[in-house]
Design a protein around this motif. Sequence first.
Motif, PDB file in Angstrom:
ATOM      1  N   GLY A 111     -67.153 -70.970  77.297  1.00 42.82           N
ATOM      2  CA  GLY A 111     -65.807 -70.204  77.322  1.00 42.82           C
ATOM      3  C   GLY A 111     -65.127 -70.581  76.357  1.00 42.82           C
ATOM      4  N   SER A 112     -65.238 -71.680  75.517  1.00 43.27           N
ATOM      5  CA  SER A 112     -64.387 -71.941  74.275  1.00 43.27           C
ATOM      6  C   SER A 112     -65.009 -70.758  73.317  1.00 43.27           C
ATOM      7  CB  SER A 112     -64.671 -73.360  73.639  1.00 43.27           C
ATOM      8  OG  SER A 112     -66.118 -73.453  73.478  1.00 43.27           O
ATOM      9  N   PRO A 113     -63.999 -70.539  72.140  1.00 45.13           N
ATOM     10  CA  PRO A 113     -64.339 -69.732  71.246  1.00 45.13           C
ATOM     11  C   PRO A 113     -65.643 -69.779  70.583  1.00 45.13           C
ATOM     12  CG  PRO A 113     -62.097 -70.311  70.863  1.00 45.13           C
ATOM     13  CD  PRO A 113     -62.549 -71.125  71.966  1.00 45.13           C
ATOM     14  N   GLY A 114     -66.534 -68.852  70.618  1.00 51.32           N
ATOM     15  CA  GLY A 114     -68.019 -68.833  70.274  1.00 51.32           C
ATOM     16  C   GLY A 114     -68.934 -69.352  71.282  1.00 51.32           C
ATOM     17  N   MET A 115     -68.557 -69.737  72.507  1.00 51.39           N
ATOM     18  CA  MET A 115     -69.286 -70.381  73.519  1.00 51.39           C
ATOM     19  C   MET A 115     -69.169 -69.342  74.673  1.00 51.39           C
ATOM     20  SD  MET A 115     -71.228 -72.703  72.719  1.00 51.39           S
ATOM     21  CE  MET A 115     -71.823 -73.276  74.121  1.00 51.39           C
ATOM     22  N   GLU A 116     -68.814 -68.384  74.468  1.00 47.25           N
ATOM     23  CA  GLU A 116     -68.561 -67.354  75.629  1.00 47.25           C
ATOM     24  C   GLU A 116     -69.874 -66.910  76.309  1.00 47.25           C
ATOM     25  OE1 GLU A 116     -67.329 -66.780  72.597  1.00 47.25           O
ATOM     26  OE2 GLU A 116     -65.054 -66.746  72.908  1.00 47.25           O
ATOM     27  N   VAL A 117     -70.078 -67.268  77.424  1.00 45.02           N
ATOM     28  CA  VAL A 117     -71.580 -66.693  78.174  1.00 45.02           C
ATOM     29  C   VAL A 117     -71.264 -65.847  79.616  1.00 45.02           C
ATOM     30  CG1 VAL A 117     -73.267 -67.827  79.556  1.00 45.02           C
ATOM     31  CG2 VAL A 117     -72.364 -69.256  77.553  1.00 45.02           C
ATOM     32  N   PRO A 118     -71.342 -64.864  79.254  1.00 45.56           N
ATOM     33  CA  PRO A 118     -71.131 -63.716  80.477  1.00 45.56           C
ATOM     34  C   PRO A 118     -71.943 -64.179  81.953  1.00 45.56           C
ATOM     35  CG  PRO A 118     -71.860 -62.546  78.240  1.00 45.56           C
ATOM     36  CD  PRO A 118     -72.209 -64.286  78.462  1.00 45.56           C
ATOM     37  N   GLY A 119     -70.988 -64.050  82.721  1.00 43.69           N
ATOM     38  CA  GLY A 119     -71.289 -64.545  84.273  1.00 43.69           C
ATOM     39  C   GLY A 119     -71.054 -66.214  84.505  1.00 43.69           C
ATOM     40  N   MET A 120     -70.907 -66.679  83.503  1.00 44.68           N
ATOM     41  CA  MET A 120     -70.600 -68.250  83.701  1.00 44.68           C
ATOM     42  C   MET A 120     -68.955 -68.488  83.723  1.00 44.68           C
ATOM     43  SD  MET A 120     -73.619 -70.284  81.756  1.00 44.68           S
ATOM     44  CE  MET A 120     -73.088 -71.770  82.717  1.00 44.68           C
ATOM     45  N   GLU A 121     -68.669 -69.483  84.559  1.00 41.13           N
ATOM     46  CA  GLU A 121     -67.213 -69.875  84.861  1.00 41.13           C
ATOM     47  C   GLU A 121     -67.041 -70.660  83.451  1.00 41.13           C
ATOM     48  OE1 GLU A 121     -64.191 -72.329  87.463  1.00 41.13           O
ATOM     49  OE2 GLU A 121     -66.042 -71.832  88.289  1.00 41.13           O
ATOM     50  N   ASP A 122     -65.621 -70.340  83.036  1.00 33.48           N
ATOM     51  CA  ASP A 122     -65.100 -71.418  81.677  1.00 33.48           C
ATOM     52  C   ASP A 122     -64.756 -72.488  82.011  1.00 33.48           C
ATOM     53  OD1 ASP A 122     -65.397 -68.651  80.282  1.00 33.48           O
ATOM     54  OD2 ASP A 122     -63.305 -68.206  80.272  1.00 33.48           O
ATOM     55  N   ASP A 123     -65.071 -73.567  81.290  1.00 33.37           N
ATOM     56  CA  ASP A 123     -64.949 -74.780  81.186  1.00 33.37           C
ATOM     57  C   ASP A 123     -63.435 -75.485  80.932  1.00 33.37           C
ATOM     58  OD1 ASP A 123     -67.534 -75.544  81.952  1.00 33.37           O
ATOM     59  OD2 ASP A 123     -68.057 -75.967  79.973  1.00 33.37           O
ATOM     60  N   ALA A 124     -62.920 -76.250  81.573  1.00 29.88           N
ATOM     61  CA  ALA A 124     -61.648 -76.699  80.929  1.00 29.88           C
ATOM     62  C   ALA A 124     -61.958 -77.819  80.040  1.00 29.88           C
ATOM     63  CB  ALA A 124     -60.786 -77.234  82.197  1.00 29.88           C
ATOM     64  N   TYR A 125     -61.288 -77.831  78.852  1.00 25.37           N
ATOM     65  CA  TYR A 125     -61.473 -78.684  77.871  1.00 25.37           C
ATOM     66  C   TYR A 125     -60.261 -79.091  77.100  1.00 25.37           C
ATOM     67  CZ  TYR A 125     -61.348 -74.384  74.973  1.00 25.37           C
ATOM     68  OH  TYR A 125     -60.973 -73.487  74.496  1.00 25.37           O
ATOM     69  N   ALA A 126     -60.175 -80.142  76.350  1.00 21.83           N
ATOM     70  CA  ALA A 126     -59.213 -80.650  75.573  1.00 21.83           C
ATOM     71  C   ALA A 126     -59.363 -80.289  73.985  1.00 21.83           C
ATOM     72  CB  ALA A 126     -58.703 -82.081  75.732  1.00 21.83           C
ATOM     73  N   VAL A 127     -58.315 -80.113  73.338  1.00 22.97           N
ATOM     74  CA  VAL A 127     -58.455 -80.157  71.856  1.00 22.97           C
ATOM     75  C   VAL A 127     -57.864 -81.716  71.500  1.00 22.97           C
ATOM     76  CG1 VAL A 127     -57.593 -79.343  69.743  1.00 22.97           C
ATOM     77  CG2 VAL A 127     -57.984 -77.545  71.718  1.00 22.97           C
TER      78      VAL A 127
END
Length: 157
Positions: A119-135
Amino acid sequence: MNRRRFLAGSGAAFAIATMPAFAAPAAETMIVHYDPGCGCCSAWVGHMREAGFAVETRATSQINRIKARLGVPPGLASCHTAEIAGYVVEGHVPAEAVTRLLRERPDATGISVPGMPIGSPGMEVPGMEDDAYAVVLFEGSRSESFARYRGVARTDP
């Protein structure tokens, strides 16, 4: 404006206080180093260009040497490494965080999104839930949270 100081006693307070804010992200060209075998890097470059950044890409089979030369700690590494305005931007960092980095000008080497969160920019995967992540803001072996996201949506105030 709240100015962050990453390293105490750096003497950067005057320089940061007198440095003009960036009018637009494209004020300087971002140079992105990537392994030619990686497909998600071009998607991240597209995200940065859509946000208004001027981006130059450089394919290399020596990406780990570039990371080492630029001071990216191994634990904060991802698949591509960018340089802009004297900072390192490692991995799938949202454009909003890069804009903030350039606006605030903290005394640090750069920012990173370690790994490749879904879900981070460039890692969008349709049908998968976005991860929470830190910068993560880093300088040498020191690091601290710079922002938190789920996908490209910021989750911290």
